[in-house]
Enzyme design. Structure first.
Site, PDB file in Angstrom:
ATOM      1  N   THR A 144      -8.500  -7.254   7.280  1.00  0.00           N
ATOM      2  CA  THR A 144      -9.747  -7.095   7.788  1.00  0.00           C
ATOM      3  C   THR A 144     -10.738  -6.639   6.533  1.00  0.00           C
ATOM      4  O   THR A 144     -10.013  -6.092   5.613  1.00  0.00           O
ATOM      5  CB  THR A 144     -10.099  -6.143   8.800  1.00  0.00           C
ATOM      6  OG1 THR A 144     -11.228  -5.599   8.902  1.00  0.00           O
ATOM      7  CG2 THR A 144      -9.129  -5.068   8.882  1.00  0.00           C
ATOM      8  N   SER A 179     -11.609   3.900   9.171  1.00  0.00           N
ATOM      9  CA  SER A 179     -10.910   4.495  10.489  1.00  0.00           C
ATOM     10  C   SER A 179      -9.287   4.212  10.630  1.00  0.00           C
ATOM     11  O   SER A 179      -8.814   3.672   9.678  1.00  0.00           O
ATOM     12  CB  SER A 179     -11.361   3.691  11.894  1.00  0.00           C
ATOM     13  OG  SER A 179     -10.587   2.244  11.745  1.00  0.00           O
ATOM     14  N   TYR A 181      -7.516   2.911  12.593  1.00  0.00           N
ATOM     15  CA  TYR A 181      -7.243   1.424  12.494  1.00  0.00           C
ATOM     16  C   TYR A 181      -7.217   0.454  11.435  1.00  0.00           C
ATOM     17  O   TYR A 181      -6.399  -0.095  10.860  1.00  0.00           O
ATOM     18  CB  TYR A 181      -8.386   0.605  13.635  1.00  0.00           C
ATOM     19  CG  TYR A 181      -8.523  -0.884  13.515  1.00  0.00           C
ATOM     20  CD1 TYR A 181      -7.299  -1.717  13.783  1.00  0.00           C
ATOM     21  CD2 TYR A 181      -9.702  -1.386  13.015  1.00  0.00           C
ATOM     22  CE1 TYR A 181      -7.283  -3.021  13.398  1.00  0.00           C
ATOM     23  CE2 TYR A 181      -9.692  -2.741  12.667  1.00  0.00           C
ATOM     24  CZ  TYR A 181      -8.654  -3.430  12.703  1.00  0.00           C
ATOM     25  OH  TYR A 181      -8.731  -4.708  12.608  1.00  0.00           O
ATOM     26  N   HIS A 182      -8.500   0.740  10.632  1.00  0.00           N
ATOM     27  CA  HIS A 182      -8.474  -0.031   9.386  1.00  0.00           C
ATOM     28  C   HIS A 182      -7.378   0.360   8.401  1.00  0.00           C
ATOM     29  O   HIS A 182      -6.752  -0.466   7.551  1.00  0.00           O
ATOM     30  CB  HIS A 182      -9.797   0.194   8.945  1.00  0.00           C
ATOM     31  CG  HIS A 182     -10.961  -0.510   9.610  1.00  0.00           C
ATOM     32  ND1 HIS A 182     -11.643   0.020  10.535  1.00  0.00           N
ATOM     33  CD2 HIS A 182     -11.365  -1.752   9.520  1.00  0.00           C
ATOM     34  CE1 HIS A 182     -12.568  -0.554  10.945  1.00  0.00           C
ATOM     35  NE2 HIS A 182     -12.346  -1.782  10.624  1.00  0.00           N
ATOM     36  N   LYS A 185      -4.190  -1.562   8.746  1.00  0.00           N
ATOM     37  CA  LYS A 185      -4.244  -2.741   8.189  1.00  0.00           C
ATOM     38  C   LYS A 185      -3.809  -2.650   6.676  1.00  0.00           C
ATOM     39  O   LYS A 185      -3.352  -3.543   6.019  1.00  0.00           O
ATOM     40  CB  LYS A 185      -5.676  -3.366   8.526  1.00  0.00           C
ATOM     41  CG  LYS A 185      -6.070  -3.793   9.659  1.00  0.00           C
ATOM     42  CD  LYS A 185      -5.323  -4.973  10.142  1.00  0.00           C
ATOM     43  CE  LYS A 185      -5.762  -5.345  11.623  1.00  0.00           C
ATOM     44  NZ  LYS A 185      -4.812  -6.700  12.070  1.00  0.00           N
TER      45      LYS A 185
END
Ligand code: NAD
Length: 382
Positions: A144, A179, A181-182, A185
Site C-alpha cells: 500500500t 496503523s 495494518y500498514h 505491509k
C-alpha cells in the site's frame, strides 16, 4: 499463464480473477472467506448483495465458458497451501489475501495481533511455498502507498538514492506507516526483499493507493458477478464511503481538517496493473516496487466533489468535518512518483464526475441495505 489469485473473493481480488480469466489465463482463487466472517463480527455488509464464491464461479463459467478453480482455506495453514502449490504449479501468485482495514487493526490488542499474524505469517508461508514448490513463480504482492506515510519529500517507487558522508547508495525508501495494518505491509515488504535476496525469488510489490469504484466490464455481466462495496467506518475507504453517505442523505464526514492527501485509483486500473505486472515478471532475485495509483486528492476535495455530483442528482448533503479518530498529519506535503506502471502501458481511468455518478447510482439502487449506524467511525487510534 497459471495464476493463483489469493484473496480472490474480496473487493480487489474478485474482479482481478475475472479479468485475468477473460484474458485467457488459467486462474485459481484461494480464499479463507475471512472477510465475509468479519462482516458478521462487525454487523456490517456490502452495499451490493454478493453471491457465494461457489455461485460466482459457476455464473462466470456460464457467461464466459471459462473455469476458475477455487480452494477455500487459509494461507496460514501450510499443509493446505503446499497442496494448492502442488496441484496448481503457479507461474504467478497474486497476493491480495490479507486483513486490509487500518481501523480494524486498531480496535484492540487482539485485532492488531490477528492482523499482523494473518498478514505477515501468511505472506511468509507464501514465500516458503514458492521456494519449495515453484521457484520460478512470480510473486505479485499487494502492498500500500500507506507504507510510506507522508514524508516532507517526494515519495519514490520503492527505493531512493541517498548520499551520506560522501558516499552514495540506492536504499529502500523510508517507511512511516500509520496503523498496525500498514505496519504489517511494511514487514511483508522486508520479508519479500530478503527472500528475493537469499533464494532468488522474483517479486513485485504493488504499493497500491486507495481503490474506488466497484464495477469492471466483467462484474457487470450478471448480478451474481457483482463486486462487494464497503461503506462502513471500518472497511469503507474514502470516496466509496463518502458516496454511500451521500446516497442516504447523511453528512459527508471528513476526519479533521480534511487536508490529508492520499493516492487513489479506479478498480478498473487495479485489475489492469496486476495484468501488467504478470506479463512483465520481475527478474530472478529481483524485488521490484511499483507505486500503483493514478491521481491524488485531499479528502476534503473528494468530499466536495461527491457533494457536487450528489446535488446534480437531487441529493442535498453537507460536508462536515468531525473529530479525527486517527493520529495523522492533516496538513502535509504530498508528491509521489508513479511512472513504472505507466511506462509498461497503464492507461488510467481518471476520476470524473461521471465515475462518481455511476458509483452513486449503484449505491442508490441498494441504499436500503446501508446500515446507517455503521457509516460513522467507531474506532480511535488512542
Ligand atoms: P478484502 O478484504 O475485500 O479482500 C481480501 C480477501 O482476502 C478476502 O476475501 C479475505 O477473505 C481473504 N483473506 C484474508 N486473509 C486470508 C488468509 N489468511 N488466507 C486466505 N484468504 C485470506 O480486501 P481488498 O480491498 O480486496 O484488498 C486486497 C489487497 O489489496 C489487500 O492486501 C489490501 O491490503 C490491498 N489494498 C487494498 C486497497 C483498497 O483500497 N481496497 C488499497 C491498498 C491496498
Amino acid at each position: 499463464m497459471r495464476i493463483i489469485v489469493a484473496g480472490g473473493d474480496g473487493f480487489c481480488g474478485w474482479p482481478t480473477a475475472l479479468y485475468l480469466s477473460k484474458q485467457g489465463h488459467d486462474v485459481t482463487i484461494v480464499d479463507n472467506l475471512a472477510r465475509r466472517k468479519i462482516d458478521d463480527e462487525l454487523h456490517s455488509n456490502s452495499v451490493t448483495p454478493i453471491a457465494s464464491l461457489e455461485d460466482r464461479v459457476a455464473k462466470w463459467k456460464e457467461v464466459s465458458g471459462k473455469e476458475i478453480k477455487t480452494f477455500i482455506g487459509d494461507l496460514n495453514h501450510y499443509d493446505f497451501l503446499s497442496e494448492v502449490f502442488r496441484q496448481v504449479e503457479p507461474q504467478a501468485f497474486v497476493h491480495f489475501a490479507e486483513q486490509r482495514s487500518a481501523p480494524y487493526s486498531m480496535i484492540d490488542r487482539e485485532h492488531a495481533v490477528y492482523t499482523q499474524t494473518n498478514n505477515v505469517m501468511g505472506n511468509l508461508n507464501v514465500l516458503y511455498a514458492i521456494k519449495e514448490f515453484a521457484p520460478e513463480c512470480h510473486l505479485i504482492k499487494l502492498g500500500t502507498m500507506g507504507e510510506y506515510g507522508t514524508p516532507n519529500i517526494d515519495i519514490e517507487e520503492g527505493y531512493i538514492e541517498i548520499e551520506h558522508k560522501g558516499r552514495k547508495d540506492v536504499l529502500p525508501y523510508p517507511k512511516q506507516p500509520g496503523s498496525f495494518y500498514h505496519l504489517s505491509k511494511v514487514h511483508d515488504s522486508h520479508n519479500i526483499m530478503f527472500a528475493c535476496k537469499i533464494w532468488g525469488i522474483r517479486a513485485t510489490d504493488l504499493n497500491q493507493g486507495i481503490v474506488y469504484g466497484l464495477h469492471t466490464e466483467e462484474t457487470k455481466l450478471d448480478p451474481v458477478l457483482a463486486n462487494r462495496v464497503d461503506y462502513d467506518g471500518v472497511f469503507g475507504t474514502a470516496l466509496n464511503r463518502f458516496i454511500n453517505q451521500a446516497a442516504i442523505g447523511h453528512n459527508i464526514t471528513v476526519y479533521g481538517s480534511g487536508g490529508q492527501t492520499r493516492a487513489f485509483l479506479n478498480i478498473e486500473d487495479t485489475v489492469r496493473c496486476v495484468e501488467i505486472a504478470a506479463e512483465n515478471p520481475a527478474d530472478k532475485g529481483e524485488f521490484r516496487v511499483f507505486n500503483q495509483f493514478t491521481e491524488w486528492f485531499s479528502v476534503q476535495e473528494l468530499a466536495e466533489r461527491v457533494q457536487k455530483v450528489a446535488k446534480e442528482e437531487g441529493l442535498e448533503t453537507q460536508v462536515k468535518q468531525i473529530e479525527n479518530p486517527r493520529i495523522e498529519n492533516e496538513d502535509h506535503y504530498y508528491n509521489a512518483v508513479n511512472t513504472k506502471l505507466r511506462d509498461l502501458g497503464l492507461e488510467p481511468h481518471l476520476l470524473t464526475d461521471d465515475v462518481i455518478r455511476d458509483i452513486l447510482r449503484t449505491a442508490l439502487e441498494h441504499k436500503d441495505r446501508i446500515i446507517v449506524e455503521n457509516v460513522l467511525p467507531s474506532i480511535t487510534w488512542k
